[in-house]
Design an enzyme around this catalytic site. Structure first.
Site, short mmCIF file in Angstrom:
data_model
loop_
_atom_site.label_atom_id
_atom_site.label_comp_id
_atom_site.label_asym_id
_atom_site.label_seq_id
_atom_site.Cartn_x
_atom_site.Cartn_y
_atom_site.Cartn_z
N ARG A 192 -44.49 12.89 -49.03
CA ARG A 192 -45.25 14.10 -48.65
C ARG A 192 -46.61 14.20 -49.34
O ARG A 192 -47.08 15.28 -49.70
CB ARG A 192 -44.43 15.38 -48.95
N CYS A 243 -40.13 23.20 -43.57
CA CYS A 243 -39.38 23.13 -44.82
C CYS A 243 -40.28 23.63 -45.94
O CYS A 243 -41.43 23.21 -46.07
CB CYS A 243 -38.95 21.70 -45.11
N GLU A 314 -43.31 22.37 -50.85
CA GLU A 314 -44.05 21.43 -49.99
C GLU A 314 -45.26 22.19 -49.42
O GLU A 314 -46.31 21.63 -49.16
CB GLU A 314 -43.12 20.98 -48.86
N1 EPU Z 1 -28.10 21.26 -45.64
C1 EPU Z 1 -27.25 22.24 -46.08
N2 EPU Z 1 -27.59 23.54 -45.87
C2 EPU Z 1 -28.73 23.88 -45.23
C3 EPU Z 1 -29.62 22.87 -44.77
C4 EPU Z 1 -29.28 21.55 -45.00
O1 EPU Z 1 -26.20 21.97 -46.66
O2 EPU Z 1 -28.99 25.10 -45.07
C5 EPU Z 1 -27.71 19.85 -45.83
C6 EPU Z 1 -27.43 19.17 -44.50
O3 EPU Z 1 -26.12 19.39 -44.06
C7 EPU Z 1 -27.72 17.72 -44.81
C8 EPU Z 1 -28.81 17.79 -45.87
O4 EPU Z 1 -28.81 19.12 -46.38
O5 EPU Z 1 -26.61 17.12 -45.42
C9 EPU Z 1 -30.20 17.46 -45.29
O6 EPU Z 1 -30.52 18.40 -44.27
P1 EPU Z 1 -31.44 18.02 -43.01
O7 EPU Z 1 -30.84 16.92 -42.26
O8 EPU Z 1 -31.74 19.28 -42.29
O9 EPU Z 1 -32.74 17.41 -43.65
P2 EPU Z 1 -33.76 18.02 -44.72
O10 EPU Z 1 -33.85 17.02 -45.82
O11 EPU Z 1 -33.44 19.42 -45.10
C10 EPU Z 1 -35.85 16.82 -43.74
C11 EPU Z 1 -37.29 17.22 -43.67
C12 EPU Z 1 -37.54 18.06 -42.42
C13 EPU Z 1 -37.08 17.30 -41.18
C14 EPU Z 1 -35.58 16.96 -41.35
C15 EPU Z 1 -34.97 16.20 -40.18
C16 EPU Z 1 -38.13 17.52 -45.96
C17 EPU Z 1 -38.43 18.48 -47.04
N3 EPU Z 1 -37.63 18.04 -44.83
O12 EPU Z 1 -35.11 18.05 -43.91
O13 EPU Z 1 -38.93 18.29 -42.33
O14 EPU Z 1 -37.28 18.06 -40.01
O15 EPU Z 1 -35.43 16.17 -42.55
O16 EPU Z 1 -35.36 14.90 -40.14
O17 EPU Z 1 -38.35 16.32 -46.11
C18 EPU Z 1 -40.73 19.81 -42.73
O18 EPU Z 1 -41.24 18.92 -43.41
O19 EPU Z 1 -41.30 20.89 -42.50
C19 EPU Z 1 -39.39 19.59 -42.22
C20 EPU Z 1 -38.71 20.58 -41.70
#
Ligand code: EPU
Length: 320
Positions: A192, A243, A314
């Site tokens: 990022r 995020c 972020e």
């Molecule tokens: N999770 C929870 N509770 C929640 C949300 C997530 O337990 O309320 C758990 C999920 O079950 C999963 C893990 O956390 O095991 C990761 O969640 P997710 O797949 O939603 O991915 P993320 O790491 O939260 C990242 C990016 C997002 C992108 C998604 C999908 C970052 C900070 N965020 O989210 O990017 O859309 O992967 O690929 O890297 C953004 O940058 O604005 C953004 C939303």
């Protein structure tokens, strides 16, 4: 979003500054413009001036004027990854979304195609363009809000990929007034982040993306699966900035940590931790920037108390 600031020594525009801006930008300059109109969170106080240059020459003369007169300036994309404090921004906010938004095919080699996307074009337009042209590489960015300039500056990404994997080169406007192209091997991308050799990131004008010819039907299928999964996991419709926190390097995502801390639904004023995905702070309608920042602090404190981990936003926090 991308940002480049110069000087903080002036606090407001003089009458001469206003006259100069009006003479050069007419209806493309707004004074005391609420930044809540230019951020996806829909919060934020006024900027002294918001200006939309339409050409490199206009951008150059604006930057030159600001630097010569000690006026702070910064460039924002679609305002999808920033929070502007309620007292607003002193100086000039530059928008590239009006004058710098083209996307075109610039080079072809075997099955590789280089696409140029101007900084003010939306990331979603780049994704749609690539799908229409049956070019593979940027589907990961489907659903990432904001502009190409902002996406490059923040090395935007998802679990399927990030900008650093497809950027071949970028074109920047340097404070000296030169437009310079940097090849990927000379760029320093990390999670990022795009770091720069000087402390300030120059104004990004365009990105060159290396994509590959592929089967159009397969590409469309992949795109619709990505969008479906995103909509199932993330809130849609309420103003937010995507995020809110970076995922810590410890391995557990910020969303999971905030969820496990029991903070889903936690709110301050009109700012609320989304019930759908805990790493989203949403504006339920009446949030101020202060509400969002107080909620951010509450999340940080609780996650640190429970897990001993520091969450790093972020989202960039700007203004006074
Ligand atoms: N999770 C929870 N509770 C929640 C949300 C997530 O337990 O309320 C758990 C999920 O079950 C999963 C893990 O956390 O095991 C990761 O969640 P997710 O797949 O939603 O991915 P993320 O790491 O939260 C990242 C990016 C997002 C992108 C998604 C999908 C970052 C900070 N965020 O989210 O990017 O859309 O992967 O690929 O890297 C953004 O940058 O604005 C953004 C939303």
């Amino acid at each position: 979003m991308l940002v480049f600031c110069f000087g903080e020594d002036r606090v407001a525009l003089s009458l001469l500054d206003k006259r100069w801006l009006l003479d050069h930008f007419q209806d493309r300059v707004q004074f005391d413009e609420p930044m809540s109109r230019h951020t996806s969170f829909k919060v934020g106080g006024p900027a002294d001036a918001v200006v939309a240059p339409e050409s490199i020459l206009e951008l150059a003369s604006l930057v030159h004027y600001c630097r010569r007169n000690g006026l702070p300036y910064l460039v924002v994309g679609d305002g999808t990854n920033i929070i502007v404090r309620d007292q607003g921004i002193r100086g000039v906010v530059i928008l590239l979304t009006i004058g710098f938004n083209g996307i075109d095919r610039v080079e072809e080699k075997d099955d590789e195609v280089i696409i140029r996307g101007m900084a003010g074009a939306r990331t979603r337009s780049l994704c749609r363009y690539a799908i229409r042209q049956a070019l593979k590489g940027v589907n990961f960015a489907l659903g990432i809000p904001g502009t190409i300039g902002g996406a490059i500056a923040g090395n935007a990404g998802t679990t399927q990929g990030s900008m650093s994997e497809v950027v071949d080169a970028i074109e920047v406007f340097e404070p000296s007034g030169n437009v310079v192209r940097y090849l990927k091997e000379n760029l320093c991308f990390s999670y990022r982040r795009l770091s720069w050799k000087t402390t300030e990131l120059p104004i990004i004008l365009a990105g060159y993306f290396k994509l590959r010819r592929t089967d159009a039907t397969q590409l469309k299928k992949e795109a619709s699966e990505i969008m479906k999964s995103r909509l199932a996991k993330q809130p849609a419709g309420s103003p937010c900035a995507g995020c809110f926190f970076k995922n810590p390097s410890s391995g557990v995502s910020a969303g999971e940590l905030i969820d496990r801390a029991g903070l889903k639904g936690e709110s301050v004023g009109g700012a609320q931790v989304s019930f759908k995905h805990a790493n989203f702070i949403i504006n339920t309608g009446s949030a101020t920037a202060e509400d969002v920042l107080l909620l951010m602090e509450r999340i940080e404190k609780n996650v640190f108390r429970i897990f001993g981990l520091h969450l790093e936003p972020e989202v960039k926090i700007l203004g006074y």
